[in-house]
Motif scaffolding. Structure first.
Motif, short mmCIF file in Angstrom:
data_model
loop_
_atom_site.label_atom_id
_atom_site.label_comp_id
_atom_site.label_asym_id
_atom_site.label_seq_id
_atom_site.Cartn_x
_atom_site.Cartn_y
_atom_site.Cartn_z
N ASP A 37 -20.50 -29.09 -56.14
CA ASP A 37 -19.11 -29.20 -55.71
C ASP A 37 -18.20 -28.68 -56.82
O ASP A 37 -18.67 -28.30 -57.90
N ALA A 39 -16.08 -30.22 -58.77
CA ALA A 39 -16.08 -31.01 -60.00
C ALA A 39 -17.25 -30.62 -60.90
O ALA A 39 -17.09 -30.44 -62.11
N ARG A 61 -15.43 -34.45 -53.47
CA ARG A 61 -14.80 -34.61 -54.79
C ARG A 61 -13.72 -33.57 -55.05
O ARG A 61 -12.58 -33.92 -55.26
#
Length: 160
Positions: A37, A39, A61
């Motif tokens: 993802d 992040a 996220r």
């Protein structure tokens, strides 16, 4: 590593899609690192130092559009070409262009088109660290559309 075409950071929350992209790019000589993802992408990007980053839009996220904007805001990563690989809407394409995304490829994609887009981004001039390039000044067309071709009305790049 000899014969490597470049390093690509592939960011997608779907493990199967990450693996599909990885295999297709590795078969063409790219070194591939993956993140689940946005992040995780931001956590590893400085260590990985990719030549290109591919981003899915919808991820937990931190989504791909916010990740792209954060990468463009960071002087250490703003020069890295970004490609959105997602089944995204025109609104998301518009937001991606505003965030500084360089190319778009619609899912499902043809592996050859994926390789073409990544190779094109790997071999282009680095992004101006002062901000997004104006395609009219450089003589290049606008960002590729969802199918990887330039937007209608824009000149095709003379580069192959």
């Amino acid at each position: 590593m000899s014969g490597v075409s470049g390093r690509v950071l592939v960011v997608d929350d779907n493990r199967v899609i990450r693996q599909l992209i990885r295999v297709n790019l590795e078969l063409e000589g790219f070194e591939v690192v993956t993140a689940a993802d946005g992040a995780e992408c931001l956590d590893v990007v400085h260590h990985v130092q990719p030549d290109v980053i591919t981003l899915d839009v919808v991820m937990p996220r931190l989504d791909g559009l916010r990740t792209a904007a954060l990468l463009r805001d960071d002087p250490r990563t703003r020069h890295i070409p970004l490609a959105i690989i997602s089944a995204c809407t025109q609104y998301e394409v518009d937001c991606g262009v505003a965030a500084g995304v360089d190319a778009f490829l619609a899912k499902p994609f043809e592996p050859a088109e994926l390789v073409r887009v990544v190779r094109q981004l790997t071999h282009r001039e680095p992004r101006d660290p002062r901000g997004p390039r104006d395609s009219r000044e450089s003589g290049e067309g606008g960002p590729p559309s969802l199918d990887g071709r330039h937007e209608a009305g824009q000149a095709e790049s003379a580069r192959g």
